[in-house]
Write a protein that holds these residues in place. Structure first.
Motif, short mmCIF file in Angstrom:
data_model
loop_
_atom_site.label_atom_id
_atom_site.label_comp_id
_atom_site.label_asym_id
_atom_site.label_seq_id
_atom_site.Cartn_x
_atom_site.Cartn_y
_atom_site.Cartn_z
N GLY A 25 63.23 54.98 64.63
CA GLY A 25 62.70 55.66 63.44
C GLY A 25 63.82 56.13 62.52
O GLY A 25 63.72 56.02 61.30
N SER A 26 64.90 56.64 63.12
CA SER A 26 66.05 57.08 62.33
C SER A 26 66.72 55.90 61.64
O SER A 26 67.10 55.98 60.47
N ILE A 27 66.86 54.80 62.37
CA ILE A 27 67.48 53.60 61.79
C ILE A 27 66.66 53.10 60.61
O ILE A 27 67.19 52.80 59.54
N LEU A 57 64.09 55.92 72.37
CA LEU A 57 64.42 54.81 71.47
C LEU A 57 63.51 54.79 70.24
O LEU A 57 63.93 54.30 69.19
N VAL A 58 62.29 55.30 70.38
CA VAL A 58 61.40 55.38 69.23
C VAL A 58 62.03 56.27 68.16
O VAL A 58 62.04 55.93 66.97
N LEU A 82 56.92 47.19 64.32
CA LEU A 82 56.08 46.63 65.39
C LEU A 82 56.69 46.83 66.77
O LEU A 82 55.99 46.76 67.77
N LEU A 83 58.00 47.10 66.82
CA LEU A 83 58.65 47.35 68.11
C LEU A 83 58.33 48.74 68.67
O LEU A 83 58.42 48.96 69.87
#
Length: 193
Positions: free
Chosen positions: A147-149, A142-143, A133-134
């Protein structure tokens, strides 16, 4: 009193499950993998259909820009679709469609009974939703990082299946295990005088 197969059941308790005789208490890793694969393919097809119906599929409409509202609508429809496809089975039998096909079910790790629906659905299936949701609120760089995290968390979650307990991270969070399942035949009512 005679047995009437058309009689309304006296109880609406969920069916009782038992592990199959001679099988391990936990479902095999391959059963879990194949069950997740069946569920993944099924939900991918449904997600693609939702995106196509909304005109938001990058495969059908190249260079489409998806607005925040479009992303939220897709997410909400995805949650609704998941509940329509798997909700009844999860609530009554502790199974998704893939689990049902593979003959396994989700159970409480302490009691072996069905998990409450909130634990099985919200904790096992929606546990990464707050991070997702972030995404609309983050700058593009940062997206990609988020997404990687999330991807690494998903991989780590899946790799835990190779531990002794055969439990993923979401199983530990929800207090669940996955076991072989067999539906008990319905008990016939006692024959009275």
């Amino acid at each position: 009193m005679s047995y009437n197969p058309f009689e309304v059941p006296q109880s609406i308790e969920p069916p009782v499950f038992e592990p199959l005789a001679g099988q391990p208490a936990l479902a095999s890793r391959s059963q879990r993998l194949l069950g997740a694969f069946v569920d993944g393919i099924l939900m991918s097809i449904i997600s693609f259909a939702i995106s196509a119906a909304l005109g938001l599929s990058p495969l059908l409409t190249p260079n489409v820009k998806i607005s925040f509202g479009g992303q939220m609508l897709q997410s909400i429809l995805g949650v609704v679709a998941f509940l329509l496809v798997h909700g009844y089975l999860l609530f009554t039998q502790g199974q998704t469609v893939g689990n049902c096909v593979l003959g396994i079910r989700i159970a409480d790790a302490r009691t072996g009974q069905l998990l409450p629906f909130t634990r099985v659905y919200i904790i096992r299936y929606l546990w990464l939703t707050p991070l997702a949701l972030l995404i609309p609120f983050l700058p593009p760089g940062l997206v990609v990082l988020l997404g990687s995290i999330v991807g690494f968390i998903n991989v780590g979650d899946s790799l835990l299946i190779f531990g002794k307990d055969r439990r993923c991270l979401h199983d530990y969070l929800a207090g669940s295990i996955v076991v072989p399942a067999r539906r008990q035949p319905p008990a016939r009512p006692a024959q009275g005088i």
